[in-house]
Each structure stands twice: as C-alpha cells, then as structure tokens.
Design a protein around this motif. Structure first.
Motif, PDB file in Angstrom:
ATOM      1  N   LEU A 292       3.532 -14.360   8.984  1.00 29.90           N
ATOM      2  CA  LEU A 292       4.154 -13.067   8.674  1.00 29.90           C
ATOM      3  C   LEU A 292       3.832 -11.997   9.710  1.00 29.90           C
ATOM      4  O   LEU A 292       2.736 -11.953  10.278  1.00 29.90           O
ATOM      5  N   ALA A 293       4.817 -11.117   9.919  1.00 25.92           N
ATOM      6  CA  ALA A 293       4.645  -9.942  10.779  1.00 25.92           C
ATOM      7  C   ALA A 293       4.083  -8.793   9.941  1.00 25.92           C
ATOM      8  O   ALA A 293       4.181  -8.802   8.697  1.00 25.92           O
ATOM      9  N   ALA A 294       3.513  -7.812  10.638  1.00 22.79           N
ATOM     10  CA  ALA A 294       2.837  -6.704   9.947  1.00 22.79           C
ATOM     11  C   ALA A 294       3.735  -6.003   8.930  1.00 22.79           C
ATOM     12  O   ALA A 294       3.266  -5.523   7.900  1.00 22.79           O
ATOM     13  N   GLY A 295       5.049  -5.994   9.205  1.00 21.24           N
ATOM     14  CA  GLY A 295       5.962  -5.297   8.284  1.00 21.24           C
ATOM     15  C   GLY A 295       6.414  -6.142   7.104  1.00 21.24           C
ATOM     16  O   GLY A 295       7.289  -5.717   6.345  1.00 21.24           O
ATOM     17  N   GLN A 296       5.809  -7.321   6.929  1.00 20.91           N
ATOM     18  CA  GLN A 296       6.284  -8.236   5.883  1.00 20.91           C
ATOM     19  C   GLN A 296       5.330  -8.373   4.697  1.00 20.91           C
ATOM     20  O   GLN A 296       5.313  -9.395   4.008  1.00 20.91           O
ATOM     21  N   ARG A 297       4.580  -7.342   4.444  1.00 19.49           N
ATOM     22  CA  ARG A 297       3.655  -7.340   3.309  1.00 19.49           C
ATOM     23  C   ARG A 297       4.366  -7.665   1.996  1.00 19.49           C
ATOM     24  O   ARG A 297       3.832  -8.373   1.129  1.00 19.49           O
ATOM     25  N   GLU A 298       5.582  -7.136   1.878  1.00 14.82           N
ATOM     26  CA  GLU A 298       6.337  -7.355   0.643  1.00 14.82           C
ATOM     27  C   GLU A 298       6.577  -8.856   0.389  1.00 14.82           C
ATOM     28  O   GLU A 298       6.513  -9.322  -0.755  1.00 14.82           O
ATOM     29  N   LEU A 299       6.806  -9.590   1.478  1.00 15.09           N
ATOM     30  CA  LEU A 299       7.001 -11.046   1.332  1.00 15.09           C
ATOM     31  C   LEU A 299       5.701 -11.718   0.899  1.00 15.09           C
ATOM     32  O   LEU A 299       5.705 -12.642   0.077  1.00 15.09           O
ATOM     33  N   ALA A 300       4.585 -11.248   1.455  1.00 16.49           N
ATOM     34  CA  ALA A 300       3.280 -11.812   1.074  1.00 16.49           C
ATOM     35  C   ALA A 300       3.063 -11.627  -0.422  1.00 16.49           C
ATOM     36  O   ALA A 300       2.572 -12.524  -1.118  1.00 16.49           O
ATOM     37  N   GLU A 301       3.445 -10.472  -0.946  1.00 16.88           N
ATOM     38  CA  GLU A 301       3.263 -10.203  -2.371  1.00 16.88           C
ATOM     39  C   GLU A 301       4.252 -11.020  -3.205  1.00 16.88           C
ATOM     40  O   GLU A 301       3.894 -11.602  -4.224  1.00 16.88           O
ATOM     41  N   ARG A 302       5.488 -11.077  -2.742  1.00 21.15           N
ATOM     42  CA  ARG A 302       6.525 -11.827  -3.461  1.00 21.15           C
ATOM     43  C   ARG A 302       6.114 -13.286  -3.667  1.00 21.15           C
ATOM     44  O   ARG A 302       6.295 -13.853  -4.742  1.00 21.15           O
TER      45      ARG A 302
END
Ligand SMILES: Cc1cc2nc3c(=O)[nH]c(=O)nc-3n(C[C@H](O)[C@H](O)[C@H](O)COP(=O)(O)O)c2cc1C
Length: 165
Positions: free
Chosen positions: A75-85
């Motif tokens: 994941l890229a730094a702007g993909q926190r939402e995907l990490a949570e999903r």
C-alpha cells in the motif's frame, strides 16, 4: 498466567517493529478476497520467493490454502482506507468500489499501490496460530509513491529519508 504475561509482552515488543502494510489478495471460484497483512518478507531472489504469515482463522486463509495463489499489494501512504477496509471492517463484497486488475494468477492487483508480487504457493508451514505461506513469484511490478507504514498500533507515512552519515 506467565504465558499470558509473555504474550502481552510479545505484543508490546512487536509494536516497536515498524513495517510496511500490504493487502494480500486471493481468488477462489471466481470470488476475490483480501486481508491487510504486515507479516510479509522477501525469502529468495533466485528463484524469486516471498512469504506471508496468515492467521488460520482468517477467512482469507481458506482462499489461499485452497486456491494456492496470492498477490501481495504494497500500500501507498494515501491508502490507509484500504488497510482498514481489508482488516475485517467489510466482511462481504470487499472489493465493491475498489479499482483492481489482475496479473499472472488472477488474484486482484489493487490500483494505486507502490508494487505487487503475484505468487503461487510453494510451501505452507504451520506455526502456532498462523500459517507461513512461501510463494513463488510469477510476476511483480513496482510503481512510484511513498509506502504506508504501521508502527505502535498506528498508520504512518514512511517518507523515505536517508539518515546519512
Ligand atoms: C496493520 C495490520 C496488519 C495486519 N497483519 C496481519 C498479518 O500479518 N497476518 C494476519 O493473519 N493478520 C493480520 N492482520 C489482521 C487481519 O487483517 C484481519 O484479521 C483480517 O480481518 C482477516 O480477514 P478475513 O477473516 O476477512 O480474511 C493485520 C491487521 C492490520 C490492521
């Protein structure tokens, strides 16, 4: 009691270890599945191999162990939402609204990541609650951007800055 103490201490110490964040995807009977995972590392360059440690209680475990394929999406730094999903927040239709393609195995390759390793399972080793899947890399690619990091129980933008001498 002592074991519980050691387990708590183990978790506290592990929190001090900074890691990148990946979403490991798989595909079984045409259905994609993904899970957020930090226990990922390189194993061998010749031939190219990586490993991931997956809790055997995770639903993703069944997908990877039966389909024998997985793709590590970094994941890229702007993909926190995907990490949570992909850490259990969304149980069904996990990929709704997530842009992805495929590479060698057919497992989802998520768009906007900094790289991926598309693998077939070469070995599975049981270790405590988890299975270590050693994957033979069939295809991989890297892209620009900063990685998403995980440290002390939180997500961070790991800006690649040299510490110099
Ligand atoms: C930052 C982060 C790292 C994680 N790393 C791992 C890991 O290395 N291995 C693992 O089995 N679970 C890990 N998890 C937990 C899984 O993402 C979580 O159990 C997931 O919901 C399992 O999904 P499933 O049951 O839908 O397959 C991590 C969670 C987070 C937020």
């Amino acid at each position: 009691m002592i074991e519980a103490d050691l387990r708590d201490r183990f978790k506290r110490v592990m929190r001090r270890h900074p890691t990148g964040v990946t979403v490991v995807t798989s595909l079984r009977d045409g259905e994609p599945r993904g899970m957020t995972l930090s226990a990922f590392t390189s194993v061998s360059a010749d031939p190219p191999m990586v490993l991931v440690c997956v809790n055997r209680e995770a639903r993703s475990y069944l997908y990877i162990s039966t389909s024998r394929i997985f793709c590590v999406n970094m994941l890229a730094a702007g993909q926190r939402e995907l990490a949570e999903r992909f850490s259990g927040r969304i149980r069904d239709r996990q990929f709704e609204g997530v842009a992805y393609g495929t590479d060698a195995t057919g497992a989802p390759v998520i768009e906007g990541t900094i790289g991926h390793f598309d693998c077939e399972v070469e070995h599975e080793h049981h270790a405590g609650s988890h299975s270590i899947f050693v994957g033979r890399v069939l295809a991989c690619a890297s892209r620009g951007g900063n990685p998403l990091g995980y440290y002390e129980g939180g997500f961070h933008d790991f800006i690649a800055q040299s510490v110099g001498t």
